[in-house]
Motif scaffolding. Structure first.
Motif, short mmCIF file in Angstrom:
data_model
loop_
_atom_site.label_atom_id
_atom_site.label_comp_id
_atom_site.label_asym_id
_atom_site.label_seq_id
_atom_site.Cartn_x
_atom_site.Cartn_y
_atom_site.Cartn_z
N ARG B 139 61.60 65.46 34.25
CA ARG B 139 61.14 66.45 33.31
C ARG B 139 60.16 65.57 32.35
O ARG B 139 60.58 64.62 31.77
N ALA B 140 59.01 66.25 32.31
CA ALA B 140 58.00 65.74 31.54
C ALA B 140 58.36 66.08 29.84
O ALA B 140 58.44 66.89 29.61
N ILE B 141 58.54 65.01 29.06
CA ILE B 141 58.67 65.34 27.85
C ILE B 141 57.73 64.34 26.63
O ILE B 141 57.03 63.49 27.50
N THR B 142 57.58 64.79 25.66
CA THR B 142 56.53 63.99 24.75
C THR B 142 57.44 62.86 24.27
O THR B 142 58.65 62.85 24.19
N GLU B 145 59.99 64.10 21.56
CA GLU B 145 61.16 64.70 22.32
C GLU B 145 62.32 63.79 22.69
O GLU B 145 63.13 64.35 22.99
#
Lengths: 436, 327
Positions: B139-142, B145
């Motif tokens: 899951r791409a997160i910043t 995050e």
């Protein structure tokens, strides 16, 4: 002198009082007064018709095209942004169709910009300058994004996001401002061409009263109930009045400017098109951002709510449908159905992406096929474009119709005024002649 | 009388002609205008950046993690009631990663596949649980995050160049160090900037929510920190000349430099930032298990293979960091 007038001279009461105006002098003054009034009425009416025609010509030949031009500018910019973002999603190189579409959009926007600048007022010029200054910067960023993408480095996505930010936060608002402003000018001019002819009406009423009074006066002094000249003049005045009434009534009846008018409909539909394209750009950007796209998703939701409302039936399209004429409903209804279908498909894309399956999300967002997201969006866009061009045609037809109703009225006024003046002259000439 | 009529006719004509005529006012032509370019900026740039106030975290050894179990469970045989058993039950491991960090975690634009140094680490942990490196959901997160996603347990792990700090140890667990890193500078080669003192009063970029912003603000040279959503946006700002340097951990800077050959990594290391895999605070068993996997990778050469595949060319040869344990 006709012989039967001799008896009238005998019957005429002797005018001896030095302080009272002699009858011929009085007739002279009344005749002159009537001629001046008739001229004033004619001039006022003619000026009014000329101005109306000029305004209507301006509406159909200048203001309406400018407004359409501003729509083109607005639309092609929004479309360029949506297309650039969508093209970025295709893996294994960008599709040449999307590339061509993007280039066409930019060409159209630049061309619409130069045309729009020609007739822009100061405010619009200031806004168009923002577009003129930033559009090359935007295209530069897009090309930087593309070349980075080709090298296989993620930097391309960062440039695309920056480009889209520039478009959505700076360029599009300026273009939207130009559209709103040209639209306001169009509606304002329509309203002006639709106004009540106060000066002409004022002189008309004055003239009618004066004609009536003159006939009463002449009837008393000459002991004749009717003066043919004055009756003729009154007839001409009534004719002029009726003609004006019918022609202006027909003309103004064809120009609607309030809520539900074609002009208003055009504004709502142009905004719908813009909202749809912005939603599309944000949808693609959410995927391009790869995990950092929460703000784009929020934007998407906002634009969709603007377009069809949270319930799927209100929003701009709901408003457009409520005020659409029967012939135009089909396009708008189709647009609304496609928009709802799009929202459903978008939820599937989001579910895939949020579930970590970015590849599936992109596949859903770029799939080919009749029921796939790109096809649904293309149909929505097409339906909105059709509805908008139908609206623009209606604005044109209105102005043409209103102008057509005025045809001949100006020449008619000239003839009628000459006739009126002549009739007054002919009516008074024998009466004055009796006193020679 | 005839004369009067004639006069009247002339008057009518003159008046009507006058009413009909009139020239529209031509607006004055605008003179040519001066214009200056405004350079665009990426979305959500903070200039100057808000600097998070350092919290009074207790001092600790940020590298010290939890010991692995005496014997590691076999794939698909996770201990009953353990966090790993839950993951095995679910059928896939969920890892928060970066999709925009070149060499570490990014989409190969040609294939659309996620690849990179950290992606390979994620696959190795999936292999240890399932015997299958593909049973992993990335899951791409910043940057900002990372901790919230671990606290809400939306992800099992975060492998996203996360610096191990005593402050963060209060909120999450870390594995042992999987790659050493130090904060340095990325500058334009043409600018002849060699170190932090050359940047006196200039703008330096890092991501929002990173330790790098705090470190930039702490330097004694009046640097102006600028923050962005992603490290890539910092490179955009550097290329557009809106900042004079990017300052974050050297391994990320190497990824940026690889995308623009006119930039270089330079400057003394101003911080020591071991990168660890983030794990939810409650999952102590998971932390031990991940450390066991990392130990095995260090021992059997997997670590070196992955490093050589992605980073050796950029960062030079390296040996795996030595694990440190709390007890």
């Amino acid at each position: 002198m006709p012989t039967q007038l001799a008896s009238a001279r005998e019957l005429a009461p002797p005018r001896t009082g030095s302080r009272r105006l002699s009858t011929p002098r009085l007739y002279w003054l009344v005749a002159a007064g009537l001629v001046v009034l008739a001229l004033a009425t004619g001039v006022a009416a003619l000026a009014d018709v000329r101005e109306r025609s000029a305004l209507l010509t301006d509406v159909s030949e200048v203001k309406a095209p400018i407004s359409v031009d501003a729509q083109t500018l607005y639309r092609s910019l929004a479309d360029a942004d949506a297309t650039a973002a969508t093209a970025f999603l295709s893996t294994g190189g960008e599709s040449s169709d999307l590339r061509t579409r993007y280039l066409d959009d930019i060409a159209q926007a630049s061309s619409a910009l130069t045309i729009a600048l020609r007739d822009a007022d100061d405010d619009e010029t200031a806004r168009l300058r923002v577009v003129a200054e930033q559009l090359p910067v935007y295209t530069g960023l897009i090309e930087t994004a593309r070349s980075n993408q080709r090298h296989g480095v993620p930097l391309g996505g960062a440039y695309l996001r920056e480009a889209s930010g520039l478009m959505q936060q700076t360029i599009l608002p300026a273009a939207a401002g130009v559209f709103d402003s040209t639209h306001r000018r169009l509606v304002g001019e329509q309203a002006a061409a639709d106004g009540f002819p106060w000066p002409a009406a004022f002189f008309g009423v004055l003239l009618a009263g004066a004609l009536l009074a003159a006939q009463v006066l002449v009837a008393r002094r000459s002991r004749r109930t009717f003066n043919l000249g004055l009756v003729g003049a009154s007839g001409i005045a009534v004719l002029a009045l009726l003609w004006s009434f019918v022609a202006l009534g027909a003309s103004t009846g064809r120009l609607e400017t309030g809520p539900g008018s074609p002009a208003e409909q055009v504004s709502v539909l142009a905004n719908s098109g813009r909202a749809a394209l912005q939603a599309r750009a944000n949808e693609s950007l959410t995927l391009v951002a790869r995990g950092g796209g929460a703000t784009f998703e929020t934007q998407f939701v906002g634009r969709m709510d603007e377009l069809i409302g949270v319930d799927g039936t209100s929003g701009l399209l709901g408003k457009a449908l409520a005020q659409a004429e029967d012939d135009d409903r089909a396009f708008i209804e189709q647009a609304r159905a496609e928009a709802n279908q799009w929202r459903t498909l978008h939820l599937q894309v989001r579910a895939a992406d949020d579930g970590g399956d970015w590849n599936k999300a992109v596949e859903l967002a770029t799939a080919s096929g009749d029921q796939a997201l790109p096809a649904v969006f293309a149909r929505l866009d097409k339906a909105l474009t059709n509805a908008l061009s139908a609206g623009n045609q209606q604005v044109d037809r209105q102005a043409d119709g209103a102008e057509g109703a005025l045809t001949g009225l100006a020449a008619g006024f000239v003839l009628l005024t000459i006739g009126l003046v002549a009739a007054v002259g002919l009516g008074f000439r024998p009466r004055i002649g009796e006193y020679r | 009388m005839k004369k009067n009529l004639r006069i009247a006719a002339v008057m009518v004509t003159v008046a009507l002609v006058a009413a009909g005529c009139g020239t529209p006012d031509e607006p004055p032509r605008p003179v040519s205008a001066e214009a200056t370019a405004t350079v665009p900026r990426p979305l959500n740039v903070q200039d100057p950046a808000e600097v998070p106030s350092p919290s009074g975290a207790p001092t600790c050894n940020p590298r010290a993690s939890l010991r692995p179990p005496a014997s590691m469970p076999k794939p698909n045989r996770m201990p009953v009631d353990s966090t790993m058993a839950e993951i095995q039950q679910r059928g896939r491991l969920i890892i928060g990663i970066d999709q925009n960090a070149y060499l570490f975690g990014f989409r190969d634009p040609g294939s659309g596949e996620l690849v990179g140094f950290e992606i390979d680490f994620g696959r190795e942990i999936a292999r240890a649980i399932f015997g299958d490196p593909t049973k992993v959901e990335f899951r791409a997160i910043t940057t900002a995050e990372r901790i919230p996603k671990l606290q809400s347990e939306e992800v099992d792990l975060v492998i996203r160049t996360m610096s191990m700090t005593c402050e963060r140890w209060q909120q999450v667990l870390f594995s042992t160090e999987y790659i050493p890193s130090r904060q340095r500078l990325l500058v334009r080669k043409a600018d002849k900037i060699n170190d932090f003192p050359d940047l006196k009063g200039k703008k330096v970029c890092a991501t929002k929510g990173s330790t790098s912003i705090v470190t930039i603000a702490k330097q004694p040279y009046n640097l102006i920190p600028v923050s962005t959503d992603s490290t890539l946006d910092c490179l955009v700002l550097l290329q557009q000349g809106q900042v004079d340097a990017v300052s974050t951990i050297d391994i990320l800077l190497a990824g940026l430099a690889a995308q623009d050959p006119t930039t270089e990594v330079t400057g003394t290391a101003v911080s020591d930032e071991p990168a660890g895999i983030g794990i939810p605070l409650e999952h102590r068993d998971m932390a031990g298990f991940v450390n066991g996997v990392l130990d095995k990778m260090r021992a059997d050469g997997t670590w070196t293979d992955i490093y050589n595949k992605w980073l050796k060319e950029r960062l030079g040869p390296a040996t795996p960091p030595v694990p440190v344990y709390q007890n």
